[in-house]
Design an enzyme around this catalytic site. Structure first.
Site, mmCIF file in Angstrom:
data_model
loop_
_atom_site.group_PDB
_atom_site.id
_atom_site.type_symbol
_atom_site.label_atom_id
_atom_site.label_comp_id
_atom_site.label_asym_id
_atom_site.label_seq_id
_atom_site.Cartn_x
_atom_site.Cartn_y
_atom_site.Cartn_z
ATOM 1 N N GLY A 208 0.837 -1.203 0.000
ATOM 2 C CA GLY A 208 0.000 0.000 0.000
ATOM 3 C C GLY A 208 0.863 1.240 0.000
ATOM 4 N N ASN A 209 0.275 2.371 0.342
ATOM 5 C CA ASN A 209 1.053 3.608 0.437
ATOM 6 C C ASN A 209 0.413 4.515 1.476
ATOM 7 O OD1 ASN A 209 -0.931 5.429 -0.970
ATOM 8 N ND2 ASN A 209 -0.562 3.941 -2.598
ATOM 9 N N TYR A 210 1.011 5.681 1.698
ATOM 10 C CA TYR A 210 0.612 6.537 2.816
ATOM 11 C C TYR A 210 -0.577 7.465 2.519
ATOM 12 C CZ TYR A 210 5.113 5.266 4.877
ATOM 13 O OH TYR A 210 6.162 4.580 5.397
ATOM 14 N N ALA A 276 -3.937 7.393 -4.999
ATOM 15 C CA ALA A 276 -2.548 6.953 -5.129
ATOM 16 C C ALA A 276 -2.616 5.443 -5.372
ATOM 17 C CB ALA A 276 -1.776 7.269 -3.853
#
Ligand code: CTP
Length: 403
Positions: A208-210, A276
């Site tokens: 995943g990402n932030y 994102a």
């Protein structure tokens, strides 16, 4: 825009009640008529004398006037108002509003209000993060109330966290914009992707990402307040829209996001790709948890995810506007313009992780908007809500054929 508007200012018993005086002052200065309704506890924090002096109207706090026996009609008040704003709203009053516990004048007025209601929570961080408070706020939001999220900062307890009532100037701004927002996007459908995607490795792990989705949801609120019919397709996020009209479809992976967006895209006049999206996904997600002792997993086999923006924008028909985001760490302008062209977008909103106050998780953003012809707007550092409103007002005016 506030001139002549009838505003009920509800004050509940919290330290932030002192800020209600400033809010009353701002509303009065802008030409609104303000009727203050206080809970009995609120009078311990700020006096009715202060509030009636500022607003020029006696404060309503009880069902009857003790001196004259005059009945204060919450029903008439509810009909009189163009908007009701409850600032500060304590955990207890929020709970009463959510569950209809009509044991004081403020809650009965709230239950009778026909006008839009704005709620500015204020409490200590533990109370704010308690699941019951979160559930009550969600309930209020689901009833169509506008929640003016509390800010992070030092609280009355000297602890630092989320729970500080938003500043009166900002609350005033929310109300002012509510009355000034036009319906330039009325009848138009707007599709927004937001948040991260989670790509499963096994049932307990993911790539995943932030991303928090704050920018995407701020755009959704701004588009909805211009009258658009807005749907957000969001990866796993905690944020919720403030505008009651925004629809949210929750997904996890990039593939699910593309699937959810595909039928909505054809109908949308404007699509904003703010998610994102993970570029890769594990080729063989495991159905059982990968066990450390049984597996010597040092590499993950990955495959490319679909590019949602490029896939959908490739089938854009005339009149449809597509907008992308580019969060860059270097070569910002070249990268953003390259994505604009490659993904067949009309506009791209570029922000740089090198700029402090911009990017994932921040409450602020600083962006540059590009069309194929070059820079069309440089938006200085401001809150994500304000930045979103600027972006939406650019989109409402943008015509790809005249630029
Ligand atoms: N995007 C998308 N689907 C993807 C990747 C990106 O829809 N699989 C969209 C994003 O929502 C954003 C734009 O494309 O609007 C640019 O995203 P970004 O991640 O910056 O671009 P990438 O093409 O993935 O390039 P890179 O990660 O190499 O910078």
């Amino acid at each position: 825009m506030m001139r002549g508007k009838h505003i009920i200012l509800g004050i509940t018993g919290g330290i932030a009640a002192y800020k209600s005086a400033t809010l009353a002052r701002l509303l009065i200065k802008a030409g609104a008529e303000v009727q203050v309704v206080m809970t009995p506890n609120a009078r311990e924090f700020i006096t009715p004398v202060t509030m009636s002096a500022l607003t020029g109207k006696p404060v309503v706090s009880e069902f009857f006037s003790a001196n004259t026996g005059e009945w204060h009609s919450h029903v008439n008040l509810g009909l009189w108002a163009d908007a009701m704003v409850i600032a500060p709203a304590t955990a207890s009053s929020i709970a009463k509003m959510a569950h209809g516990v009509a044991d004081n004048m403020l809650i009965t007025t709230y239950l009778s209000a026909k006008a839009p209601v704005f709620v500015a929570p204020a409490m200590d961080l533990d109370m704010m993060s308690h699941p019951s408070t979160a559930a009550n706020i969600d309930l209020l939001r689901s009833y169509g109330n506008h929640i003016i999220e509390p800010a992070e900062g030092e609280l009355a307890s000297h602890l630092v966290g989320k729970g500080r009532m938003e500043e009166p100037e900002r609350i005033f701004d929310v109300l002012d914009r509510f009355f000034s927002d036009t319906d330039e996007l009325a009848g138009k459908k707007v599709l927004i992707t937001a948040g991260p995607t989670y790509e499963p490795i096994d049932p307990v792990r993911f790539i995943g990402n932030y991303s928090t989705g704050k920018m995407g949801f701020a755009l959704a609120d701004a588009a909805a307040s211009h009258g658009a019919d807005v749907t957000v397709v969001a990866g796993p996020v905690d944020v919720r829209p403030s505008h009651p009209g925004v629809k949210v479809i929750g997904v996890e992976s990039a593939r699910q996001m593309l699937e959810a967006c595909t039928p909505l895209f054809d109908e949308a006049s404007i699509t904003i790709f703010s998610a994102a999206v993970a570029d890769y996904t594990p080729a063989h997600p495991q159905s059982c948890k990968i066990k450390r002792e049984k597996t010597d997993l040092r590499q993950l086999d990955l495959i490319r995810n679909p590019d949602i923006a490029a896939t959908l924008s490739s089938r854009k028909r005339p009149g449809q506007l597509t907008v992308g985001f580019a969060l860059e760490t270097d070569n910002e302008t070249d990268n953003a313009r390259h994505k604009l062209k490659n993904k067949n977008l009309d506009l791209i909103v570029m922000n740089s992780l090198r700029c402090s106050g911009a990017g994932f998780g921040c409450d602020t953003n600083k962006v540059t908007v590009f069309s194929p012809q070059g820079v069309i707007a440089d938006i200085p550092l401001k809150s994500k809500q304000e930045c979103a409103r600027d972006i939406i007002s650019i989109l409402t005016r943008y015509d790809p054929y005249t630029h």
